[in-house]
Design a protein around this motif. Sequence first.
Motif, PDB file in Angstrom:
ATOM      1  N   ASP A  83      46.637  21.271  24.117  1.00  0.00           N
ATOM      2  CA  ASP A  83      45.211  21.402  24.440  1.00  0.00           C
ATOM      3  C   ASP A  83      44.944  22.819  24.940  1.00  0.00           C
ATOM      4  O   ASP A  83      45.551  23.271  25.921  1.00  0.00           O
ATOM      5  CB  ASP A  83      44.833  20.373  25.502  1.00  0.00           C
ATOM      6  CG  ASP A  83      43.338  20.321  25.777  1.00  0.00           C
ATOM      7  OD1 ASP A  83      42.617  21.277  25.414  1.00  0.00           O
ATOM      8  OD2 ASP A  83      42.873  19.323  26.364  1.00  0.00           O
ATOM      9  N   LYS A  85      42.664  24.256  26.648  1.00  0.00           N
ATOM     10  CA  LYS A  85      42.201  24.505  28.015  1.00  0.00           C
ATOM     11  C   LYS A  85      43.351  24.516  29.013  1.00  0.00           C
ATOM     12  O   LYS A  85      43.222  25.069  30.111  1.00  0.00           O
ATOM     13  CB  LYS A  85      41.172  23.451  28.428  1.00  0.00           C
ATOM     14  CG  LYS A  85      41.690  22.057  28.675  1.00  0.00           C
ATOM     15  CD  LYS A  85      40.581  21.142  29.168  1.00  0.00           C
ATOM     16  CE  LYS A  85      41.082  19.742  29.528  1.00  0.00           C
ATOM     17  NZ  LYS A  85      41.555  19.017  28.329  1.00  0.00           N
ATOM     18  N   LEU A  86      44.510  23.936  28.653  1.00  0.00           N
ATOM     19  CA  LEU A  86      45.651  23.897  29.558  1.00  0.00           C
ATOM     20  C   LEU A  86      46.533  25.132  29.452  1.00  0.00           C
ATOM     21  O   LEU A  86      47.341  25.399  30.343  1.00  0.00           O
ATOM     22  CB  LEU A  86      46.514  22.662  29.274  1.00  0.00           C
ATOM     23  CG  LEU A  86      45.834  21.297  29.312  1.00  0.00           C
ATOM     24  CD1 LEU A  86      46.844  20.218  28.950  1.00  0.00           C
ATOM     25  CD2 LEU A  86      45.230  21.020  30.680  1.00  0.00           C
ATOM     26  N   TYR A  97      46.658  29.926  38.499  1.00  0.00           N
ATOM     27  CA  TYR A  97      47.112  28.635  37.973  1.00  0.00           C
ATOM     28  C   TYR A  97      47.698  27.879  39.156  1.00  0.00           C
ATOM     29  O   TYR A  97      48.413  28.467  39.973  1.00  0.00           O
ATOM     30  CB  TYR A  97      48.191  28.830  36.902  1.00  0.00           C
ATOM     31  CG  TYR A  97      47.714  29.576  35.676  1.00  0.00           C
ATOM     32  CD1 TYR A  97      47.436  28.904  34.494  1.00  0.00           C
ATOM     33  CD2 TYR A  97      47.549  30.967  35.700  1.00  0.00           C
ATOM     34  CE1 TYR A  97      46.996  29.592  33.361  1.00  0.00           C
ATOM     35  CE2 TYR A  97      47.108  31.657  34.587  1.00  0.00           C
ATOM     36  CZ  TYR A  97      46.837  30.968  33.416  1.00  0.00           C
ATOM     37  OH  TYR A  97      46.392  31.651  32.311  1.00  0.00           O
ATOM     38  N   ARG A 109      48.746  17.097  39.686  1.00  0.00           N
ATOM     39  CA  ARG A 109      47.501  17.653  39.187  1.00  0.00           C
ATOM     40  C   ARG A 109      47.711  19.134  38.880  1.00  0.00           C
ATOM     41  O   ARG A 109      48.450  19.821  39.578  1.00  0.00           O
ATOM     42  CB  ARG A 109      46.364  17.456  40.189  1.00  0.00           C
ATOM     43  CG  ARG A 109      45.873  16.008  40.256  1.00  0.00           C
ATOM     44  CD  ARG A 109      44.821  15.778  41.306  1.00  0.00           C
ATOM     45  NE  ARG A 109      44.161  14.474  41.121  1.00  0.00           N
ATOM     46  CZ  ARG A 109      43.279  13.956  41.949  1.00  0.00           C
ATOM     47  NH1 ARG A 109      42.933  14.609  43.059  1.00  0.00           N
ATOM     48  NH2 ARG A 109      42.737  12.772  41.698  1.00  0.00           N
ATOM     49  N   GLY A 111      45.529  22.792  37.497  1.00  0.00           N
ATOM     50  CA  GLY A 111      44.239  23.394  37.229  1.00  0.00           C
ATOM     51  C   GLY A 111      44.322  24.908  37.219  1.00  0.00           C
ATOM     52  O   GLY A 111      45.384  25.505  37.440  1.00  0.00           O
ATOM     53  N   LYS A 112      43.181  25.515  36.961  1.00  0.00           N
ATOM     54  CA  LYS A 112      43.055  26.974  36.960  1.00  0.00           C
ATOM     55  C   LYS A 112      41.909  27.361  37.870  1.00  0.00           C
ATOM     56  O   LYS A 112      40.886  26.669  37.927  1.00  0.00           O
ATOM     57  CB  LYS A 112      42.786  27.491  35.545  1.00  0.00           C
ATOM     58  CG  LYS A 112      43.879  27.200  34.533  1.00  0.00           C
ATOM     59  CD  LYS A 112      43.478  27.697  33.154  1.00  0.00           C
ATOM     60  CE  LYS A 112      44.489  27.318  32.086  1.00  0.00           C
ATOM     61  NZ  LYS A 112      44.086  27.772  30.729  1.00  0.00           N
ATOM     62  N   LEU A 119      38.209  21.849  39.644  1.00  0.00           N
ATOM     63  CA  LEU A 119      38.829  22.741  38.667  1.00  0.00           C
ATOM     64  C   LEU A 119      40.131  22.185  38.119  1.00  0.00           C
ATOM     65  O   LEU A 119      40.892  22.894  37.473  1.00  0.00           O
ATOM     66  CB  LEU A 119      39.042  24.119  39.291  1.00  0.00           C
ATOM     67  CG  LEU A 119      37.753  24.838  39.690  1.00  0.00           C
ATOM     68  CD1 LEU A 119      38.052  26.148  40.400  1.00  0.00           C
ATOM     69  CD2 LEU A 119      36.871  25.093  38.474  1.00  0.00           C
ATOM     70  N   LEU A 121      42.424  20.370  35.540  1.00  0.00           N
ATOM     71  CA  LEU A 121      42.396  20.245  34.087  1.00  0.00           C
ATOM     72  C   LEU A 121      43.247  19.095  33.571  1.00  0.00           C
ATOM     73  O   LEU A 121      43.046  18.614  32.456  1.00  0.00           O
ATOM     74  CB  LEU A 121      42.870  21.550  33.443  1.00  0.00           C
ATOM     75  CG  LEU A 121      42.033  22.793  33.753  1.00  0.00           C
ATOM     76  CD1 LEU A 121      42.694  24.031  33.159  1.00  0.00           C
ATOM     77  CD2 LEU A 121      40.620  22.635  33.214  1.00  0.00           C
ATOM     78  N   LEU A 122      44.229  18.654  34.362  1.00  0.00           N
ATOM     79  CA  LEU A 122      45.111  17.562  33.936  1.00  0.00           C
ATOM     80  C   LEU A 122      45.624  16.820  35.149  1.00  0.00           C
ATOM     81  O   LEU A 122      45.920  17.435  36.180  1.00  0.00           O
ATOM     82  CB  LEU A 122      46.281  18.113  33.117  1.00  0.00           C
ATOM     83  CG  LEU A 122      47.319  17.096  32.632  1.00  0.00           C
ATOM     84  CD1 LEU A 122      47.740  17.394  31.195  1.00  0.00           C
ATOM     85  CD2 LEU A 122      48.543  17.079  33.552  1.00  0.00           C
ATOM     86  N   SER A 298      35.420  30.296  38.756  1.00  0.00           N
ATOM     87  CA  SER A 298      36.849  30.043  38.936  1.00  0.00           C
ATOM     88  C   SER A 298      37.671  31.323  38.976  1.00  0.00           C
ATOM     89  O   SER A 298      38.802  31.323  39.447  1.00  0.00           O
ATOM     90  CB  SER A 298      37.375  29.129  37.829  1.00  0.00           C
ATOM     91  OG  SER A 298      37.186  29.705  36.552  1.00  0.00           O
ATOM     92  N   TRP A 308      31.211  26.997  37.649  1.00  0.00           N
ATOM     93  CA  TRP A 308      31.722  25.630  37.575  1.00  0.00           C
ATOM     94  C   TRP A 308      30.918  24.691  38.477  1.00  0.00           C
ATOM     95  O   TRP A 308      31.007  23.463  38.348  1.00  0.00           O
ATOM     96  CB  TRP A 308      33.198  25.584  37.944  1.00  0.00           C
ATOM     97  CG  TRP A 308      33.550  26.032  39.340  1.00  0.00           C
ATOM     98  CD1 TRP A 308      34.044  27.241  39.709  1.00  0.00           C
ATOM     99  CD2 TRP A 308      33.464  25.264  40.551  1.00  0.00           C
ATOM    100  NE1 TRP A 308      34.250  27.291  41.070  1.00  0.00           N
ATOM    101  CE2 TRP A 308      33.911  26.090  41.612  1.00  0.00           C
ATOM    102  CE3 TRP A 308      33.058  23.960  40.846  1.00  0.00           C
ATOM    103  CZ2 TRP A 308      33.944  25.652  42.936  1.00  0.00           C
ATOM    104  CZ3 TRP A 308      33.096  23.524  42.168  1.00  0.00           C
ATOM    105  CH2 TRP A 308      33.535  24.363  43.191  1.00  0.00           C
TER     106      TRP A 308
END
Length: 401
Positions: A83, A85-86, A97, A109, A111-112, A119, A121-122, A298, A308
């Motif tokens: 993906d 965005k990751l 990161y 978890r 994110g960025k 924020l 992302l997963l 971000s 965001w």
Amino acid sequence: MTSLQAPKQRVSLHYAVATDNGAVLPIKGQGTVSIKPDVVDDTLRFVFTTEEGSALEVAISRTRFSIDCRTGSDLTNLVTSEDEKLLLTLPELRQPYWVSIDSNNMRIRYGKGEMLRHLMLLEFQWDTESTYALKDFSKDLRHVDIKGTVKDHLRVMQIPVTLDPPPTVIPTSAITMEVIAGNSASVVNDLSPVCQRLYANVAGPGITLNSPDFPEFAQAIQYSIVTEGALCYDKLQEKNKEFGYLRITLDTNMGDSPGQPYVLEIWPAGNGSPIHDHGKACAVIKVLHGQIQVSWFSSLSPKLLTPWGSMIAHAGDVTFLTPDYYQIHQLKNPSPKAGGDFCATIQCYRYPDDDEAHYEYFDYIENGQIEHFSPDSDWEYLDFKKKIREEWGKAMETAAK
């Protein structure tokens, strides 16, 4: 061999510590680690290990994202994704990161940007019935190493990313069970010690625009903004349109803040600031008059111009920022230019106690570039108030005639 070191001091809810050459989670099995790399060899790797050698690795490259765990000679892949965005965005876009370990809630978890739930992302969730080896050693994860980049801009927070600290700050006397349950405001006592001091300085009822000696101050400022040839009107004509607001300083630079620590800022209707940061300082902002829209980003990058999140703060509201939360923002008076009222805020700045660099600039985005703004002053507060009072008095005399 990479050396491991503990954070310099215990961290509180809204505070992270800078480290280098790896780190140690202050509490086993939980915490958040963030790094803002300049260059990555190929893959950025967050490696969390136990004293016994079991490991959890989060790897980010330009083509693949993965989470793996290792116990002895057994390697288990937990997540693999392509993906976009990751994935790693360097060199086009430089941003932090972060990885959050939360063994109590059995989740990882990623994110960025700032270490915020907004924020993320997963999220990878495991349960007690899972066969993953991770459940057996997650509570013992302690050491952290970052591989694939120089370990500058590495920060460690003792709590995992769960609930974001709300940007609105209230005193302890205003807290209710509904506020706690809804996570609708930050209580001042939960802020970092520096932000607590700043809040105490400007949040009190005596910090107001209109005062007993000049109850028409706000009205006089609005007159000065919209009247051609008046003090504020003329000063605004001289300024870069990106900086369509006035900075009135209250005291002197004492060496513990970027520029003067107290600034009254006047925002004409429809005007605002460029996207900017605050030099890793802490700040508390109180709205004295009108309303201000605060939008957050971000990362400070010409390639990230969409916020965001945002909020509108009204007179009496207080918000905050730290090196870790809400640091990159843009302020704008949302009132219509035609007939709208100005906004006044008081900003109070201070570097964190462990900041030994004292970056004296606010970086901002202009014409696709990151520029440096050295905090300046349009007037000193007492002089500005005197000039506005004199101007208002003459205007009232003329109107009476």
